[in-house]
Structure formats: C-alpha cells, structure tokens
Motif scaffolding. Structure first.
Motif, PDB file in Angstrom:
ATOM      1  N   LEU A 128       0.858  -1.188   0.000  1.00 13.53           N
ATOM      2  CA  LEU A 128       0.000   0.000   0.000  1.00 13.53           C
ATOM      3  C   LEU A 128       0.887   1.229   0.000  1.00 13.53           C
ATOM      4  CD1 LEU A 128      -2.815   1.278   0.152  1.00 13.53           C
ATOM      5  CD2 LEU A 128      -2.608   1.222   2.656  1.00 13.53           C
ATOM      6  N   LEU A 129       0.758   2.040  -1.063  1.00 13.08           N
ATOM      7  CA  LEU A 129       1.547   3.267  -1.212  1.00 13.08           C
ATOM      8  C   LEU A 129       0.728   4.464  -0.748  1.00 13.08           C
ATOM      9  CD1 LEU A 129       3.216   2.822  -4.722  1.00 13.08           C
ATOM     10  CD2 LEU A 129       4.432   3.172  -2.583  1.00 13.08           C
ATOM     11  N   ASP A 130       1.367   5.325   0.035  1.00 10.62           N
ATOM     12  CA  ASP A 130       0.718   6.525   0.576  1.00 10.62           C
ATOM     13  C   ASP A 130       1.394   7.761  -0.019  1.00 10.62           C
ATOM     14  OD1 ASP A 130      -0.259   8.623   2.031  1.00 10.62           O
ATOM     15  OD2 ASP A 130       0.206   7.788   3.997  1.00 10.62           O
ATOM     16  N   PHE A 131       0.614   8.571  -0.756  1.00  3.26           N
ATOM     17  CA  PHE A 131       1.138   9.766  -1.413  1.00  3.26           C
ATOM     18  C   PHE A 131       0.779  11.055  -0.669  1.00  3.26           C
ATOM     19  CE2 PHE A 131       0.816   6.545  -4.617  1.00  3.26           C
ATOM     20  CZ  PHE A 131       1.905   6.736  -5.460  1.00  3.26           C
ATOM     21  N   THR A 132       0.177  10.949   0.468  1.00  5.02           N
ATOM     22  CA  THR A 132      -0.335  12.147   1.149  1.00  5.02           C
ATOM     23  C   THR A 132       0.776  13.060   1.632  1.00  5.02           C
ATOM     24  OG1 THR A 132      -0.485  10.909   3.230  1.00  5.02           O
ATOM     25  CG2 THR A 132      -2.469  10.999   1.844  1.00  5.02           C
ATOM     26  N   GLU A 133       1.957  12.525   1.928  1.00  3.82           N
ATOM     27  CA  GLU A 133       3.061  13.338   2.443  1.00  3.82           C
ATOM     28  C   GLU A 133       4.025  13.770   1.351  1.00  3.82           C
ATOM     29  OE1 GLU A 133       4.952  11.168   5.542  1.00  3.82           O
ATOM     30  OE2 GLU A 133       3.188  11.153   6.853  1.00  3.82           O
ATOM     31  N   ASP A 134       4.263  12.890   0.367  1.00  5.21           N
ATOM     32  CA  ASP A 134       5.255  13.184  -0.675  1.00  5.21           C
ATOM     33  C   ASP A 134       4.826  12.500  -1.965  1.00  5.21           C
ATOM     34  OD1 ASP A 134       7.465  13.519  -2.325  1.00  5.21           O
ATOM     35  OD2 ASP A 134       8.919  13.189  -0.710  1.00  5.21           O
ATOM     36  N   ARG A 135       4.448  13.301  -2.963  1.00  6.08           N
ATOM     37  CA  ARG A 135       3.993  12.720  -4.228  1.00  6.08           C
ATOM     38  C   ARG A 135       5.126  12.083  -5.009  1.00  6.08           C
ATOM     39  NH1 ARG A 135      -1.370  12.153  -4.867  1.00  6.08           N
ATOM     40  NH2 ARG A 135      -1.262  12.528  -7.122  1.00  6.08           N
ATOM     41  N   LEU A 142       6.982  -3.532  -8.854  1.00  9.39           N
ATOM     42  CA  LEU A 142       5.573  -3.204  -8.663  1.00  9.39           C
ATOM     43  C   LEU A 142       5.347  -1.699  -8.588  1.00  9.39           C
ATOM     44  CD1 LEU A 142       2.747  -4.356  -8.204  1.00  9.39           C
ATOM     45  CD2 LEU A 142       3.292  -4.605  -5.794  1.00  9.39           C
ATOM     46  N   THR A 143       6.269  -0.991  -7.953  1.00  7.43           N
ATOM     47  CA  THR A 143       6.085   0.448  -7.742  1.00  7.43           C
ATOM     48  C   THR A 143       6.591   1.297  -8.907  1.00  7.43           C
ATOM     49  OG1 THR A 143       8.194   0.533  -6.540  1.00  7.43           O
ATOM     50  CG2 THR A 143       6.181   0.241  -5.235  1.00  7.43           C
ATOM     51  N   ASP A 144       7.263   0.675  -9.870  1.00 10.37           N
ATOM     52  CA  ASP A 144       7.772   1.429 -11.020  1.00 10.37           C
ATOM     53  C   ASP A 144       6.662   2.130 -11.800  1.00 10.37           C
ATOM     54  OD1 ASP A 144      10.429   1.013 -10.637  1.00 10.37           O
ATOM     55  OD2 ASP A 144      10.628  -0.633 -12.076  1.00 10.37           O
ATOM     56  N   HIS A 145       5.438   1.654 -11.677  1.00  9.37           N
ATOM     57  CA  HIS A 145       4.366   2.115 -12.556  1.00  9.37           C
ATOM     58  C   HIS A 145       3.342   3.017 -11.871  1.00  9.37           C
ATOM     59  CE1 HIS A 145       6.057  -0.925 -15.142  1.00  9.37           C
ATOM     60  NE2 HIS A 145       5.789  -1.862 -14.268  1.00  9.37           N
ATOM     61  N   PHE A 146       3.660   3.521 -10.673  1.00 13.69           N
ATOM     62  CA  PHE A 146       2.606   4.249  -9.961  1.00 13.69           C
ATOM     63  C   PHE A 146       2.209   5.556 -10.663  1.00 13.69           C
ATOM     64  CE2 PHE A 146       6.347   6.015  -7.676  1.00 13.69           C
ATOM     65  CZ  PHE A 146       6.054   7.374  -7.721  1.00 13.69           C
ATOM     66  N   PHE A 147       3.148   6.166 -11.417  1.00  9.95           N
ATOM     67  CA  PHE A 147       2.798   7.393 -12.136  1.00  9.95           C
ATOM     68  C   PHE A 147       1.733   7.127 -13.206  1.00  9.95           C
ATOM     69  CE2 PHE A 147       7.014   9.125 -10.706  1.00  9.95           C
ATOM     70  CZ  PHE A 147       6.491  10.195 -10.005  1.00  9.95           C
ATOM     71  N   GLU A 148       1.773   5.919 -13.798  1.00  9.40           N
ATOM     72  CA  GLU A 148       0.784   5.580 -14.816  1.00  9.40           C
ATOM     73  C   GLU A 148      -0.603   5.463 -14.201  1.00  9.40           C
ATOM     74  OE1 GLU A 148       2.271   2.188 -17.102  1.00  9.40           O
ATOM     75  OE2 GLU A 148       4.232   2.756 -16.313  1.00  9.40           O
ATOM     76  N   ILE A 149      -0.682   4.962 -12.997  1.00 10.40           N
ATOM     77  CA  ILE A 149      -1.961   4.863 -12.304  1.00 10.40           C
ATOM     78  C   ILE A 149      -2.551   6.260 -12.105  1.00 10.40           C
ATOM     79  CG2 ILE A 149      -3.019   4.346 -10.070  1.00 10.40           C
ATOM     80  CD1 ILE A 149      -2.654   1.888 -11.590  1.00 10.40           C
ATOM     81  N   ILE A 150      -1.718   7.181 -11.662  1.00  9.97           N
ATOM     82  CA  ILE A 150      -2.186   8.553 -11.423  1.00  9.97           C
ATOM     83  C   ILE A 150      -2.617   9.203 -12.731  1.00  9.97           C
ATOM     84  CG2 ILE A 150      -1.475  10.837 -10.630  1.00  9.97           C
ATOM     85  CD1 ILE A 150       0.390   9.421  -8.639  1.00  9.97           C
ATOM     86  N   ALA A 151      -1.887   8.942 -13.805  1.00  9.94           N
ATOM     87  CA  ALA A 151      -2.222   9.538 -15.101  1.00  9.94           C
ATOM     88  C   ALA A 151      -3.497   8.934 -15.690  1.00  9.94           C
ATOM     89  CB  ALA A 151      -1.061   9.357 -16.073  1.00  9.94           C
ATOM     90  N   ASN A 152      -3.652   7.623 -15.572  1.00  6.81           N
ATOM     91  CA  ASN A 152      -4.804   6.944 -16.172  1.00  6.81           C
ATOM     92  C   ASN A 152      -6.027   6.925 -15.273  1.00  6.81           C
ATOM     93  OD1 ASN A 152      -3.550   6.136 -18.637  1.00  6.81           O
ATOM     94  ND2 ASN A 152      -2.485   4.520 -17.533  1.00  6.81           N
ATOM     95  N   ARG A 153      -5.815   7.124 -13.975  1.00  8.55           N
ATOM     96  CA  ARG A 153      -6.902   7.091 -12.999  1.00  8.55           C
ATOM     97  C   ARG A 153      -7.694   5.792 -13.106  1.00  8.55           C
ATOM     98  NH1 ARG A 153      -7.816  11.987 -10.644  1.00  8.55           N
ATOM     99  NH2 ARG A 153     -10.018  11.530 -10.167  1.00  8.55           N
ATOM    100  N   ALA A 154      -6.965   4.703 -13.287  1.00  4.42           N
ATOM    101  CA  ALA A 154      -7.586   3.382 -13.424  1.00  4.42           C
ATOM    102  C   ALA A 154      -6.549   2.318 -13.101  1.00  4.42           C
ATOM    103  CB  ALA A 154      -8.119   3.191 -14.839  1.00  4.42           C
ATOM    104  N   PRO A 155      -6.987   1.121 -12.741  1.00  4.85           N
ATOM    105  CA  PRO A 155      -6.041   0.028 -12.491  1.00  4.85           C
ATOM    106  C   PRO A 155      -5.233  -0.319 -13.732  1.00  4.85           C
ATOM    107  CG  PRO A 155      -8.197  -0.498 -11.604  1.00  4.85           C
ATOM    108  CD  PRO A 155      -8.377   0.718 -12.466  1.00  4.85           C
ATOM    109  N   ILE A 156      -4.009  -0.784 -13.519  1.00  2.00           N
ATOM    110  CA  ILE A 156      -3.156  -1.241 -14.614  1.00  2.00           C
ATOM    111  C   ILE A 156      -2.538  -2.571 -14.204  1.00  2.00           C
ATOM    112  CG2 ILE A 156      -0.974  -0.860 -15.820  1.00  2.00           C
ATOM    113  CD1 ILE A 156      -1.605   2.024 -16.030  1.00  2.00           C
TER     114      ILE A 156
END
Length: 395
Positions: free
Chosen positions: A64-71, A108-122
């Motif tokens: 579980l990744l938390d972006f609330t403190e540092d994007r 697994l975490t290499d792709h988190f920017f794509e999730i934010i851009a697509n706003r959908a599961p990948i």
C-alpha cells in the motif's frame, strides 16, 4: 525488459465487471475483483475500506503506497510478509526510495505514475533477474484508492511471481508466465494467449503450430524471451521433421512460393514459420540460430535448453554460427582451389580402376623395389576427402 500492460479502466466511472471462470485462478484478477467490490458507486474505493493484513489470499503479496506526504517519494504503509522476505526488508513502513532496486516491490512500484495519469487500475507482467541472480517471472496489478473520493492519494498493488534457476529456467522458457497459475491447456484458436500446444500429426500440422507460436512473437511486444525461444524451438523441430518427410516439405515450400537456397538452407524454414515478409535481418538471425543447433546435433525438443545455455544467449549463438559459416566458406574456397590444381596436374601413374567419383582416396604401401604399390580404394566419404584436400591446401 519490456512489459505488457492491461488498462482496466471503465468509461463514466461505472462499476467495472467482476471477472469469473478461469480468470478466478489468477491472483491479480482476484485482487482486481476485490478492488471493484469496494467501489460502491464511487470513482475510487476509499482507503479506509482496505485492510490488506486481513486478506489471506493476496495480502502477503501486496503493498500500500501513501502519497499524502510526498507525491514524488511515497511511503509504503504496508508490505506483505512474502514481499518483505523477498526484498529483505525488516520494516513494513518505509519510503519508496529505500526499496532495493532489484526487488519485486521495485518492479511493482515502477508504474505508480501511470496509475495517477490513467486514474484506473493497470495490470502488467514481465521478467527480470532478481537480487539472488534468478530469472523471475511476475504478474501484478496496481489499483488507485482515495481518502477524499476525488484525488488518488493511495495505491494498492498485488504481485505474484516465480523464481527460476538452472534447468528449471530452461524448461519454463517454453511457457508464458501466466501458465504457471494452472490455466486449462490452450486450444489452437487461442493464439492470443501467447502459446499454442498441440500434438501435430504430420509435417503440415507441425508447421501450423510453429506458425501460431511465431505469430505470438508479433503480438507479445517482447513480453519475454519465452515466446521467441518457443517459436524457434518449434521451427527447429519442424526442420528435423521435414528431413524425415522431404516430399511433404517440398510441397509446403511450393505452396508458400519458396525455394531452398544451397548457401542458406534454413532460411526457407524460417520464412515458412515466421512468414516470407518478416524482417529479413531477423530471418537471417533465426536461420543462423537453427543452423547452430543443426551443427551441434541438438535433438528434437532440445532447442530451448540449447539457446538458454549458450554463452551470450541467442545473439552469441548467431555470432558464433556466422563465424563458423565464414570459416567453412573460406575452407571450401581453398579446397576448390586444390581441386582445380589437381585437375591440371599430370598423373604420376595410371591404374585400371573404375570409380564414379572425380577424386578417389587410395591406400598404398611401399614396395620392396622402392616404389609404391596401390592396394585398394577407400570407399567414398566426403569428410575424409575434404580432410585430404585441406592437407594438400596447407602444403
């Protein structure tokens, strides 16, 4: 290594479908179904509804990744026990930049920017060499979560994997990563899965299987070396079978409008399998790899192990085969020069002996008078003759 991605987004934020049947056996699809069940009419599930520690099925495989403190450098608030063990991490709550670079969590975490851009599961699957030096096949999925029903400030990820080493890797290269989950055998029409396994009854059947798996190389987007190695293995087995059925092979060549070139006989096999309009450079490389296996006397079914164990892999194999062919061509040119010289040479003596061959090896012994008595002709063997001609060329 490139990877395959599956965009699981749905238009207008409608609830995504729940997958069933054989897809249920895939961990990342089960994880997606769980994520979809938490939507409850919202664009993203609420992070407060997620409790990964309670998920016995895929919780140990999740983060579980938390972006609330540092994007830019999110914090991992949860790392499943199996992933912590694989990464060698003692803590389940660390910043992303503290994750080992050659670990599954990093993949697994290499792709988190794509999730934010697509706003959908990948979803994705690929292979890499782990920290322990083992080839690792993996499949994963990242799914967006929100704490305010609007922004993506958490991401939940699940990954499943299989580490392979030595002979196991050689065998596994014959299958795609998704087969390790236990799906039903693929039927001939399901080329899209990346593998076709049949029991071909004749040469045409073998060619159909080889072509189907070669087609998977086009669509795999370099998913892994497995698709290419499998297709080449099929092509090699087809070549061996064609030697047992030359008439059938000739018919297949005629049907495809192809001819065998004496200087590159295996190029025709590569064209039959991959298509005559396939990239010519690649076809030449494939033919060289097949030729290397022929030269090494590899049996049917042994090509994949052969190429995997070769120094430098497929590229190294191709380079060495090209060097061997160049050397062979040079030797052939040299022995042809010797043949030309011998044809113009006056005979030392004439013996009344019949032969269908232009050049004959003779066995002789020294006579008591000081001359040489010819005793017998050696049965014609091209290899022995070539050795003799090379010796003459070296004088």
């Amino acid at each position: 290594m490139s990877e395959d991605f599956l965009d699981l987004s749905e238009p207008d934020f409608e609830a995504p479908p729940i997958f069933s049947d054989q897809d249920e056996r895939r961990m990342h699809v089960r994880a997606y179904n769980y994520w979809a069940s938490l939507l409850r009419g919202r664009e993203f599930p609420s992070v407060t509804d997620l409790d990964p520690a309670s998920l016995d099925d895929f919780g140990p495989h999740s983060i579980l990744l938390d972006f609330t403190e540092d994007r830019e450098n999110p914090r991992l608030r949860y790392i499943g026990t199996l992933l912590r063990e694989e990464c060698g991490l003692s803590s389940a709550d660390i910043a992303l930049d503290h994750v080992p670079s050659r670990s599954l969590v990093s993949r697994l975490t290499d792709h988190f920017f794509e999730i934010i851009a697509n706003r959908a599961p990948i979803g994705f699957e690929a292979e890499f060499v782990s920290q322990r030096g083992n080839n690792t096949l993996y499949r994963g999925i990242l799914m967006p979560l929100s704490s305010d029903d609007d922004s993506i400030d958490f991401i939940y990820g699940v990954i499943n994997w299989k580490e392979l080493a030595g002979a196991e890797f050689e065998a596994q290269l014959a299958f795609e990563a998704h087969e390790a989950e236990g799906e039903e055998p693929v039927v001939a029409s399901k080329v899209e899965a990346g593998v076709v396994e049949l029991e071909p009854g004749d040469l045409a059947g073998r060619l159909a299987v080889a072509r189907a798996n070669a087609a998977a190389v086009h669509t795999a987007d370099q998913r892994s070396r497995a698709a290419l190695y499998r297709a080449l293995g099929n092509a090699y087995d087809f070549h061996l079978a064609s030697e047992e059925d030359p008439a059938g092979f000739t018919a297949l060549l005629a049907e495809a409008g192809l001819k065998v070139q004496a200087r590159a006989p295996l190029t025709a096999v590569a064209k039959l399998v991959f298509g005559a309009d396939y990239d010519k450079t690649r076809l030449t490389e494939f033919a060289s790899a097949l030729g290397a296996a022929v030269r090494a006397g590899i049996p049917a079914g042994g090509f994949i192990a052969f190429v995997v164990s070769a120094e430098g892999g497929l590229k190294g194999l191709v380079q060495r085969e090209r060097a061997a062919k160049a050397k062979s061509a040079a030797v052939t040119k040299t022995t042809e020069t010797v043949r030309t010289r011998l044809r113009a040479t006056e005979p030392l003596a004439h013996i009344d002996m019949q032969s269908d061959e232009e050049f004959v090896l003779l066995v002789a012994k020294k006579s008591e008078s000081g001359g040489i008595d010819v005793l017998e002709a050696v049965p014609h063997t091209q290899n022995l003759l070539e050795v003799a001609l090379k010796r003459l060329a070296a004088r």
